[in-house]
Design an enzyme around this catalytic site. Structure first.
Site, PDB file in Angstrom:
ATOM      1  N   HIS A 150       0.852  -1.191   0.000  1.00 49.13           N
ATOM      2  CA  HIS A 150       0.000   0.000   0.000  1.00 49.13           C
ATOM      3  C   HIS A 150       0.886   1.239   0.000  1.00 49.13           C
ATOM      4  CE1 HIS A 150      -2.217  -3.160   2.310  1.00 49.13           C
ATOM      5  NE2 HIS A 150      -3.230  -2.778   1.537  1.00 49.13           N
ATOM      6  N   HIS A 153       8.680 -27.020 -40.476  1.00 52.74           N
ATOM      7  CA  HIS A 153       7.965 -25.749 -40.376  1.00 52.74           C
ATOM      8  C   HIS A 153       7.956 -25.048 -41.738  1.00 52.74           C
ATOM      9  CE1 HIS A 153       8.177 -26.295 -36.071  1.00 52.74           C
ATOM     10  NE2 HIS A 153       7.573 -25.120 -35.840  1.00 52.74           N
ATOM     11  N   ASP A 173      -9.487  -1.376   1.545  1.00 50.00           N
ATOM     12  CA  ASP A 173      -9.649  -2.694   2.144  1.00 50.00           C
ATOM     13  C   ASP A 173     -11.079  -3.197   2.035  1.00 50.00           C
ATOM     14  OD1 ASP A 173      -7.134  -3.428   2.871  1.00 50.00           O
ATOM     15  OD2 ASP A 173      -7.347  -2.994   5.008  1.00 50.00           O
TER      16      ASP A 173
END
Length: 414
Positions: free
Chosen positions: A315, A404, A345
């Protein structure tokens, strides 16, 4: 009295004590393994051993949830409704959107958003019951569209059960500790396997989450709660109250005030003592204030911000929004004299499940995104793939991945 120190001596305070996770991990490993192997049988054994559990199943009957909701006072129900509305509104604004974009002619890319199938919210039931955590963990999941939301809490009080019922949660489990985390990670006959476990907990819960990360998704490994306040002036009563609001959580909590004013520092220190004398939770708060907290004299607000960014507090309270552009690391920021951490809160809307111990360097608090998958989408036309083919085949062969390259070329008769 809370200590007052100069910024040059802050090193020990911002280099947090190493969490006792190693010791806790050794304790919880056999618990995790027992639940993995023996499921409900081990889960019930630990619930009886650690929590005095007496029933045959950890699943709380829906009738018990409904009864708890009926026992809630009108004032409490009103508070939940107010807080829940704000939390829901905030979570909706956090939702990522689906989009599609024509990046090039014939090349369409985008993203779709899908919720997780099952999430588990852990709600501690130690020193204080936390119905607010039920809201903070459940409501974002509901906004995300998660179909299966579970709540676990050892020894849940009426307010916890009633809040879950008010939110429409029917899968509530009376279980806690490492065994609850293990049950959600592996699944048992009674407890569904979760895709992600969220919510705070003690050091054993944190250790279990750390050990099982990868086996199950987690939010973060949480440590002791903390606040850092930056101030040049203001009402000493407000700052003292904010420091104590954090300190009363736990004896390991940390509360720091960084100020340029010696006069304010002295006034706040005096006010902390005055308020402690009348605080019902003083036994806890006093230890947190004496052990882990301080008022720090800084040379400038810029130095205070630099210290804050090093600390990456859970905080952070700043005097006004002009400092926001300089803030790089914080779990949640509270701006101005009428934005106390307690508002966040409970009822302002942003989530109170936040990173501690410096984890705010890597991520912010719990959000609706923790309950979602953002899945990329791509669609190519023949001409778009043909234009990309030289880049794709060259890169694929540079990596030694011949199949690929051929998977592109075969589409054009090569």
């Amino acid at each position: 009295m809370i200590r007052i120190i100069e910024s040059k001596n802050i090193g020990r305070l911002i280099s947090r004590k190493a969490a006792r996770l190693t010791e806790a991990e050794a304790t919880v490993r056999p618990i995790l393994e027992a639940v993995r192997k023996r499921g409900d049988k081990a889960l019930l054994e630990y619930a009886r051993q650690f929590d005095g559990f007496a029933r045959k199943s950890v699943l709380v009957p829906e009738a018990q949830l409904s009864a708890a909701a009926e026992r809630l006072t009108p004032d409490f129900r009103g508070a939940v409704e107010t807080a829940a509305a704000n939390i829901r509104t905030y979570a909706k604004r956090q939702m990522p959107h689906e989009w599609y974009f024509e990046a090039r002619a014939g090349l369409r890319v985008g993203q779709i958003v899908r919720p997780l199938d099952t999430v588990a919210a852990y709600v501690p039931a130690g020193r204080y019951p936390l119905p607010s955590t039920v809201m903070m963990t459940v409501i974002p999941a509901q906004v995300a569209g998660v179909p299966n939301i579970c709540v676990a809490s050892p020894k849940p009080v009426t307010e916890v059960l009633g809040t879950a019922a008010m939110l429409g949660v029917s899968h509530v489990f009376e279980m806690g500790g490492a065994q609850a985390i293990a049950a959600f990670a592996f699944g048992t006959r009674t407890v569904p396997r979760a895709d992600r476990i969220v919510g705070p907990g003690n050091i054993y819960v944190a250790a279990a989450k750390k050990l099982l990360a990868g086996e199950v998704g987690i939010d973060f490994v949480a440590g002791p709660t903390e606040i850092l306040i930056i101030a040049a002036e203001g009402d000493p009563r407000h700052f003292a109250a904010d420091l104590l609001a954090q300190a009363e959580h736990d004896v390991d909590a940390s509360a720091l005030l960084l100020t340029v004013s010696k006069r304010l520092a002295a006034a706040v220190a005096k006010e902390v003592e005055k308020q402690l004398a009348a605080l019902p939770t003083a036994a806890v708060a006093r230890k947190a204030i004496d052990r882990n907290s301080a008022i720090v004299l800084v040379r400038s607000l810029d130095e205070a911000v630099e210290i804050s960014n090093r600390f990456a507090p859970e905080h952070l309270n700043i005097p006004d929004a002009t400092l926001l552009p300089k803030i790089r690391h914080a779990g949640s920021v509270f701006v101005g004299p009428f934005s106390p951490e307690a508002a966040g809160d409970y009822a302002s809307g942003p989530n109170h499940v936040l990173p501690t111990g410096g984890a705010a360097r890597q991520r912010g608090g719990l959000s609706v995104a923790d309950y979602l998958k953002v899945i990329s989408v791509q669609q190519l036309s023949a001409s778009a793939l043909q234009r990309l083919a030289p880049a794709v085949t060259t890169l694929a062969r540079a990596e030694g991945l011949e199949a690929h390259a051929r998977s592109v070329e075969v589409r054009f008769g090569r």
